[in-house]
Design a protein around this motif. Sequence first.
Motif, short mmCIF file in Angstrom:
data_model
loop_
_atom_site.label_atom_id
_atom_site.label_comp_id
_atom_site.label_asym_id
_atom_site.label_seq_id
_atom_site.Cartn_x
_atom_site.Cartn_y
_atom_site.Cartn_z
N LEU A 1 -3.29 46.63 18.90
CA LEU A 1 -3.12 46.44 20.35
C LEU A 1 -2.99 47.75 21.12
CD1 LEU A 1 -0.58 43.45 20.27
CD2 LEU A 1 -3.05 43.36 20.71
N LYS A 2 -3.16 48.87 20.44
CA LYS A 2 -2.88 50.17 21.05
C LYS A 2 -3.65 50.40 22.34
CE LYS A 2 -2.45 55.07 19.81
NZ LYS A 2 -2.65 56.07 18.72
N LYS A 3 -4.93 50.07 22.38
CA LYS A 3 -5.75 50.36 23.56
C LYS A 3 -6.14 49.09 24.32
CE LYS A 3 -7.70 54.61 21.62
NZ LYS A 3 -8.94 55.36 21.27
N ILE A 4 -5.47 48.00 24.04
CA ILE A 4 -5.78 46.72 24.68
C ILE A 4 -5.02 46.58 25.98
CG2 ILE A 4 -5.75 44.22 24.44
CD1 ILE A 4 -7.74 45.64 22.59
N HIS B 1 4.65 41.11 25.58
CA HIS B 1 4.08 42.45 25.78
C HIS B 1 3.17 42.50 27.01
CE1 HIS B 1 2.98 46.48 24.42
NE2 HIS B 1 1.70 46.18 24.67
N TYR B 2 2.39 41.43 27.22
CA TYR B 2 1.44 41.40 28.33
C TYR B 2 1.87 40.48 29.48
CZ TYR B 2 -1.69 43.81 25.11
OH TYR B 2 -2.24 44.71 24.23
N GLU B 3 3.08 39.93 29.38
CA GLU B 3 3.62 39.03 30.41
C GLU B 3 2.61 37.93 30.75
OE1 GLU B 3 4.57 42.04 33.47
OE2 GLU B 3 6.67 41.65 33.01
N LEU B 4 2.08 37.30 29.73
CA LEU B 4 1.01 36.33 29.91
C LEU B 4 1.43 35.06 30.63
CD1 LEU B 4 -0.83 36.74 26.49
CD2 LEU B 4 -1.77 37.23 28.74
N THR C 1 1.37 39.99 9.97
CA THR C 1 2.69 40.33 10.52
C THR C 1 3.13 41.73 10.14
OG1 THR C 1 3.68 39.19 8.61
CG2 THR C 1 3.50 37.95 10.66
N ASP C 2 2.22 42.52 9.63
CA ASP C 2 2.48 43.93 9.33
C ASP C 2 2.69 44.68 10.65
OD1 ASP C 2 2.44 46.60 8.68
OD2 ASP C 2 0.47 46.57 7.72
N PRO C 3 3.88 45.25 10.88
CA PRO C 3 4.17 45.90 12.16
C PRO C 3 3.24 47.07 12.48
CG PRO C 3 5.87 46.42 10.54
CD PRO C 3 5.04 45.32 9.96
N ILE C 4 2.84 47.82 11.45
CA ILE C 4 1.92 48.94 11.67
C ILE C 4 0.58 48.42 12.17
CG2 ILE C 4 0.67 50.83 10.56
CD1 ILE C 4 3.03 51.08 8.61
N LYS C 5 0.09 47.35 11.56
CA LYS C 5 -1.19 46.76 11.94
C LYS C 5 -1.14 46.20 13.35
CE LYS C 5 -5.40 45.27 11.11
NZ LYS C 5 -6.54 46.19 10.96
N ILE C 6 -0.04 45.56 13.70
CA ILE C 6 0.09 44.95 15.03
C ILE C 6 -0.03 46.01 16.12
CG2 ILE C 6 1.67 43.75 16.61
CD1 ILE C 6 2.85 42.40 14.07
#
Length: 422
Positions: free
Chosen positions: A115-118, A147-150, A106-111
Amino acid sequence: MIKFKDYFAKSSNKYNVSKEAINALFKAICEERNKNISGYYNLPYDKEAILDSRKYIKTNNAFLSSISNLIIIGIGGSSLGLKAIDSMLSHLQYRRDLNLKFLEHTDPIKIEKSLKKIKLKNSLFIVISKSGKTIETLSLMKYVLKHYELLKNHNNKKHLIFITDKDSPLESFGNLNNITTFCINPNIGGRFSVLSTIGILPLSILGYRVENILSGAKKLSNSFFNRKEDHILKKAIFFGNNRDKFHINILFSYSSVFKDFNAWYVQLWGESLGKLNSFGRKTALTPIALIGSIDQHSFLQLIVQGVMDKTVTFLSLHQKSYENPKIPKINMKFLDSCDFVNGVSFASLLQKQQLSTMEAIQKEGVPTDHIEIKELNEESVGSLIMYYELLTSCAGKVLDINAYNQPGVEFGKKILITKFKR
């Protein structure tokens, strides 16, 4: 093939284990399996995970051929085992060229970094939560859903899979929203679940021969219950009988491919064996995971001359199976003190570092044993997984604890809820 070399009994005669104790522990484990206390015992023999995985892959072959990212949303037992197996087997040529990512923090930086290039069009998200209400997993899932409107339409939903316990809240949510959902037996604990659909489905998508993983686990299990692996029983009894003296157990793995396996071991050992026994006494076997030869330069001094409260298990690869690359035969002025390794393979150097370290530790009287894998493949990895799961169950019996619950973890979850209700 895996060789198990047991040195514990050689440490001192006072650490020998009686035949009566070995037989009693074996009987207790057989009773536990027969009563189905934990469903992990049955996983090497269960075809459901393989059949479900094959059916999904066949039905969605065109879609799966178009993806380049496989993202696992899960934490602890829902991700560590899968990550461990992929790390150990990713050298196999038929492993699909998929970018495997884990959203487990749940680290915001890691999240944001993960997902940056996904992009949705070439990604499959697998949400894994046995209980169906793991706060970290569901929070990450909510972020990805938005985020991806899944959930927007059927086309987006095909990029999403749930794996959870039968009748869990996540299964209900999946059925309500027409999400592909796979269920596993609720009595298989998360840290013992990698041989279920939790591991088998993603590994199948990655192209691994998962039937060989289960075959390796089955082979070790059959051998154990046919009384051909009594070293597991002896080791567990040794740990239990000497829990006060040797309460720290080190896995010293001599290859970087074992880094994620080490993390799986730490969770399996720590969460299973740190409990209150039936008399209310706190008891534990504390796991530490090291990578050789790296950690020879950071932890070996403590083992050799620190407090004698540790045992060490060495895990290594048979060096003759890995003859390349080799150290070049280069002689350099002022650096000739290292020329004695010129021309040898790095695997040979690593093996001799491991043997030298083991010999130095044994000379100090530190109890050790050695697991050597001849070839790292699906079958040997399945056997290694089953070995540690059986050893954990045996140690739990000797310690007089329930190896399959985690009440201490639940305490923390309850406190977290109260902090958000204030």
